[in-house]
Scaffold this motif. Structure first.
Motif, PDB file in Angstrom:
ATOM      1  N   LEU A  72      21.106  17.636   0.025  1.00  0.00           N
ATOM      2  CA  LEU A  72      20.245  18.681   0.152  1.00  0.00           C
ATOM      3  C   LEU A  72      21.006  20.220   0.842  1.00  0.00           C
ATOM      4  N   GLU A  73      21.885  19.919   1.396  1.00  0.00           N
ATOM      5  CA  GLU A  73      22.758  21.135   1.970  1.00  0.00           C
ATOM      6  C   GLU A  73      23.512  21.152   0.625  1.00  0.00           C
ATOM      7  N   ILE A  74      23.942  20.777   0.064  1.00  0.00           N
ATOM      8  CA  ILE A  74      24.791  21.251  -1.259  1.00  0.00           C
ATOM      9  C   ILE A  74      23.796  21.998  -2.080  1.00  0.00           C
ATOM     10  N   TYR A  75      22.602  22.055  -2.485  1.00  0.00           N
ATOM     11  CA  TYR A  75      21.588  22.496  -2.303  1.00  0.00           C
ATOM     12  C   TYR A  75      21.034  23.875  -1.959  1.00  0.00           C
ATOM     13  N   PHE A  76      20.875  24.179  -0.606  1.00  0.00           N
ATOM     14  CA  PHE A  76      20.528  25.451  -0.391  1.00  0.00           C
ATOM     15  C   PHE A  76      21.999  25.898  -0.099  1.00  0.00           C
ATOM     16  N   GLN A  77      23.098  25.788  -0.739  1.00  0.00           N
ATOM     17  CA  GLN A  77      24.078  26.694  -0.496  1.00  0.00           C
ATOM     18  C   GLN A  77      24.712  27.228  -1.973  1.00  0.00           C
ATOM     19  N   GLU A  78      24.514  26.111  -3.026  1.00  0.00           N
ATOM     20  CA  GLU A  78      24.471  26.321  -4.099  1.00  0.00           C
ATOM     21  C   GLU A  78      23.331  27.311  -4.739  1.00  0.00           C
ATOM     22  N   LYS A  79      22.398  27.386  -4.013  1.00  0.00           N
ATOM     23  CA  LYS A  79      20.803  28.472  -4.552  1.00  0.00           C
ATOM     24  C   LYS A  79      20.610  29.618  -3.533  1.00  0.00           C
ATOM     25  N   ARG A  80      21.956  29.425  -2.893  1.00  0.00           N
ATOM     26  CA  ARG A  80      21.837  30.659  -1.214  1.00  0.00           C
ATOM     27  C   ARG A  80      21.018  30.984  -0.993  1.00  0.00           C
ATOM     28  N   ILE A  81      20.262  29.632   0.200  1.00  0.00           N
ATOM     29  CA  ILE A  81      19.377  29.524   0.757  1.00  0.00           C
ATOM     30  C   ILE A  81      19.965  29.636   1.852  1.00  0.00           C
ATOM     31  N   ARG A  82      18.954  31.034   2.978  1.00  0.00           N
ATOM     32  CA  ARG A  82      19.537  30.102   4.047  1.00  0.00           C
ATOM     33  C   ARG A  82      19.021  29.296   5.024  1.00  0.00           C
ATOM     34  N   TYR A  83      19.437  28.162   5.831  1.00  0.00           N
ATOM     35  CA  TYR A  83      19.352  27.088   6.040  1.00  0.00           C
ATOM     36  C   TYR A  83      20.202  27.266   7.583  1.00  0.00           C
TER      37      TYR A  83
END
Length: 202
Positions: A72-83
């Protein structure tokens, strides 16, 4: 992606989770228990209306929850979603008579009082109704990973509704995520999942 023999044996072996339920526990005793346990990773503690459930996660449980979190953190990073990753932080409200420690949890966008997203890996049947605890804490969305697939509960006006896809992350195909979570080699799966997300970004 071939499975490492040692990991295969671990995942296929009997690996029961241990659960213990204690009734008649007031809030002060619950707080005292949390204080005694400190940052121990041995137990997850859930509290609801005077009942405590202590769960000692199995190896299978911990492998799954860690891979879900890293994917999920890979997804956040690649989508540039701040988490903000919160892991198994204890969230509780005395006025609501509830407290819980998710397997993984996140603020999305900005920090808040409670996480936007909580994730629970279900290996064995649970005792306490965790969804009721999450509702009292007003966690927007809870994902349950059970039998190699995700079920998403999104909080409406009063209750959770089982929805077909995440409303927090509507562009994330959870069936694809599940395939990588249960893949036989964690490293190969992480690399392949990142490439898959990059394709989706571009």
């Amino acid at each position: 992606m071939p499975l490492l023999p040692e990991l295969s044996e671990l995942l296929q072996a009997e690996d029961p989770e241990e659960r213990q339920t204690i009734t008649g526990v007031n809030w002060n005793n619950y707080e005292a228990l949390l204080n005694d346990l400190g940052d121990s990773l041995q137990y997850r503690v859930t509290y609801l209306d005077g009942v405590i459930e202590l769960m000692s996660p199995s190896l299978r449980h911990e492998i799954r929850k860690t891979i879900i979190g890293s994917s999920l953190e890979i997804y956040f990073q690649e989508k540039r979603i701040r988490y903000f990753p919160l892991g198994s932080t204890t969230f509780r409200k005395e006025a609501k008579r509830g407290g819980v420690e998710p397997d993984e949890s996140y603020y999305i966008g900005i920090e808040k009082e409670v996480p936007d997203l909580a994730i629970e890996v279900v290996v064995t049947i649970e005792g306490i109704d965790k969804l009721e605890v999450y509702k009292r804490l007003a966690v927007a969305e809870v994902w349950f990973f059970q039998k190699n697939q995700f079920a998403v509960d999104h909080l409406g006006d009063e209750n959770y509704e089982l929805v077909a896809k995440s409303e927090l992350l509507p562009n994330l195909d959870l069936s694809i995520l599940a395939e990588y979570v249960i893949a036989e080699d964690a490293l190969d799966a992480a690399i392949a999942f990142r490439e898959k997300i990059k394709e989706m970004v571009n």
